[in-house]
Enzyme design. Structure first.
Site, PDB file in Angstrom:
ATOM      1  CB  CYS A  21      -4.899   1.229  -8.627  1.00  0.00           C
ATOM      2  SG  CYS A  21      -6.643   0.774  -8.809  1.00  0.00           S
TER       3      CYS A  21
ATOM      4  CG  HIS B  11      -0.446  -0.828 -12.790  1.00  0.00           C
ATOM      5  ND1 HIS B  11      -0.696  -0.837 -11.435  1.00  0.00           N
ATOM      6  CD2 HIS B  11      -1.596  -0.422 -13.383  1.00  0.00           C
ATOM      7  CE1 HIS B  11      -1.943  -0.455 -11.213  1.00  0.00           C
ATOM      8  NE2 HIS B  11      -2.520  -0.199 -12.376  1.00  0.00           N
TER       9      HIS B  11
ATOM     10  CD  GLU C 126       2.992  -1.626 -16.636  1.00  0.00           C
ATOM     11  OE1 GLU C 126       3.766  -1.497 -15.667  1.00  0.00           O
ATOM     12  OE2 GLU C 126       1.901  -2.228 -16.558  1.00  0.00           O
TER      13      GLU C 126
ATOM     14  CE  LYS D 157      -2.466  -4.564 -10.254  1.00  0.00           C
ATOM     15  NZ  LYS D 157      -1.055  -4.103 -10.210  1.00  0.00           N
TER      16      LYS D 157
ATOM     17  CG  HIS E 116      -6.092  -4.084  -9.563  1.00  0.00           C
ATOM     18  ND1 HIS E 116      -5.419  -3.457  -8.540  1.00  0.00           N
ATOM     19  CD2 HIS E 116      -6.111  -3.199 -10.603  1.00  0.00           C
ATOM     20  CE1 HIS E 116      -5.045  -2.260  -8.931  1.00  0.00           C
ATOM     21  NE2 HIS E 116      -5.447  -2.082 -10.186  1.00  0.00           N
TER      22      HIS E 116
ATOM     23  CG  PHE F 271      -9.767   4.579 -12.243  1.00  0.00           C
ATOM     24  CD1 PHE F 271      -9.144   3.901 -13.276  1.00  0.00           C
ATOM     25  CD2 PHE F 271     -10.991   4.102 -11.801  1.00  0.00           C
ATOM     26  CE1 PHE F 271      -9.706   2.787 -13.865  1.00  0.00           C
ATOM     27  CE2 PHE F 271     -11.577   2.982 -12.373  1.00  0.00           C
ATOM     28  CZ  PHE F 271     -10.939   2.328 -13.407  1.00  0.00           C
TER      29      PHE F 271
END
Length: 420
Positions: free
Chosen positions: A172, A312, A323, A342, A347, A407
């Site tokens: 991502c 993010h 975060e 988002k 996403h 990931f």
């Protein structure tokens, strides 16, 4: 700050300018529609008939996308949806930059595109045909449409770009990694123009099922529009989205010389790895902190210089908590405004880092921070985050950061300054 020379970065190199932006997102097709949708804070998530019967059937689709209308050139049906998105976004970015591929020196133009999964939709479809009706029914175009590097290759063909053509894959964070790679190529004089970004179209039955089996997706089927809620105490996972974001980067001197409009400057960047778990962030956020500090270092800035952060902000319990803790540790009581797109877009996977970089560039250009959709209540661990909510917030933004993670423990942070 230590007093950079005008038009130069911390290392004395020519500043990099964002001269073109192209977007294809669940908020709309094109830069203006996407920006308007994100600023309006209207969630794109809805029940998706193509995912009916699966554990999770929510998604954020690009509305009204028709490759026959939105992709230039013949036979766009040859491409997977992620390549179609990339072609449409790149063409808008190049047009926005005022560049003409027929006139530029192609060997000095680079293309760098990130994707988490490539043409996974084509692969799933052809694999079903292989199992159901036999090998002779599989399309000979399967590999050219599926291979993850093919979007970058197709962009190079469409735009007559003959410089470095690269694909980045950091899950991502892929789109943001593409922008960092583009900056490195420009700084090393490997190109004069870099067309960089990310694209993904992972709203497919297999991808949706796999993410659902991991427990990563929101299951708020009774309230699809409220499913993606970054940093909210009631968040329960992300909503799968799709789209593309492409930026044109040039050295500022070159852009000014040709009279280009400058949206923003890419002032710095950092990348790191958690080296922790395959699909869970380091709970201490060490890797993200490394990337943040590196982005600040290369931007010749300190935490006190940062006025805004495009987080993010996935709407998953672990990511948002980690975060938020990192932002509190790095920025303390300075409280830069924070937003996550988002909540509106879902996403968009490998496209997210590029889409959010584009939104951050537009944020500093307009001096306007978009809101985070669907935020209702803080949990105690996240209360230090100054989240923009409800309506856009107009305030002075000298330096803005865009965070991305993926990931595998990938972290990227991009730093943008206003062009003026």
């Amino acid at each position: 700050m230590t007093g950079r020379l005008p038009g130069r970065d911390a290392a004395g190199r020519d500043t990099l300018a964002v001269t073109g932006i192209g977007l294809v997102t669940p908020a709309g097709i094109g830069r203006q529609d996407t920006w308007a949708g994100v600023c309006a804070g209207t969630p794109a998530a809805a029940d998706d008939p193509s995912l009916a019967g699966l554990p999770v059937s929510l998604s954020c689709r690009v509305p009204g996308f028709d490759p026959r209308l939105h992709v230039r050139g013949a036979r766009p049906w040859r491409h997977d949806r992620f390549t179609q998105f990339a072609l449409a976004a790149a063409q808008e970015a190049v047009d926005d930059a005022g560049l003409e591929p027929e006139a530029w020196i192609g060997s000095r133009v680079a293309v760098i595109l990130g994707s988490a999964a490539g043409g996974v939709g084509i692969y799933e479809h052809q694999h079903r045909k292989f199992l159901d009706t036999g090998a002779h029914t599989v399309s000979p175009l399967t590999l050219p449409a599926f291979l993850p590097n093919m979007a970058a290759g197709q962009l190079a063909i469409a735009l007559h770009a003959k410089g470095p053509v690269l694909h980045t894959a950091t899950a991502c964070a892929s789109g943001a990694t593409a922008l960092i790679t583009a900056a490195m190529l420009l700084h090393s004089d490997a190109c004069d123009i870099a067309i960089a970004g990310g694209a993904d179209a992972m709203v497919t039955p297999m991808c949706a099922t796999a993410f659902a089996r991991m427990g990563a997706l929101s299951r708020r089927h009774d309230d699809p529009a409220g499913a993606s809620r970054p940093f909210d105490a009631g968040r329960d996972g992300f909503v799968l989205g799709e789209g593309a974001g492409v930026l044109v980067l040039e050295r500022r001197t070159d852009a000014v010389h040709r009279g280009a409009r400058l949206h923003a400057h890419l002032a710095g960047y950092g990348a790191s790895a958690d080296a922790h778990r395959p699909v869970a962030p380091d709970p201490e956020g060490y890797g993200l902190r490394l990337a943040l500090y590196e982005a600040l270092r290369t931007a010749d800035a300190t935490p006190l210089d940062v006025d805004h952060i495009n987080a993010h902000g996935t709407s998953t319990p672990l990511n948002d908590r980690t975060e938020a803790a990192v932002l509190h540790r790095v920025f303390g009581t300075t409280h830069p405004s924070v937003t996550s797109a988002k909540g509106v877009l879902g996403h968009t996977m490998g496209a997210a880092g590029a889409i959010e970089a584009a939104l951050t560039a537009l944020t500093v250009e307009n001096q306007l921070a978009p809101p985070t959709a669907n935020f209702h209540h803080h949990e105690p661990e996240l209360s230090s985050v100054d989240l923009v909510r409800g309506t856009p917030r107009r305030h002075r933004i000298r330096l803005a950061l865009s965070n991305s993670s993926g990931f595998g423990g990938h972290n990227t942070v991009l730093a943008f300054r206003p062009a003026a």
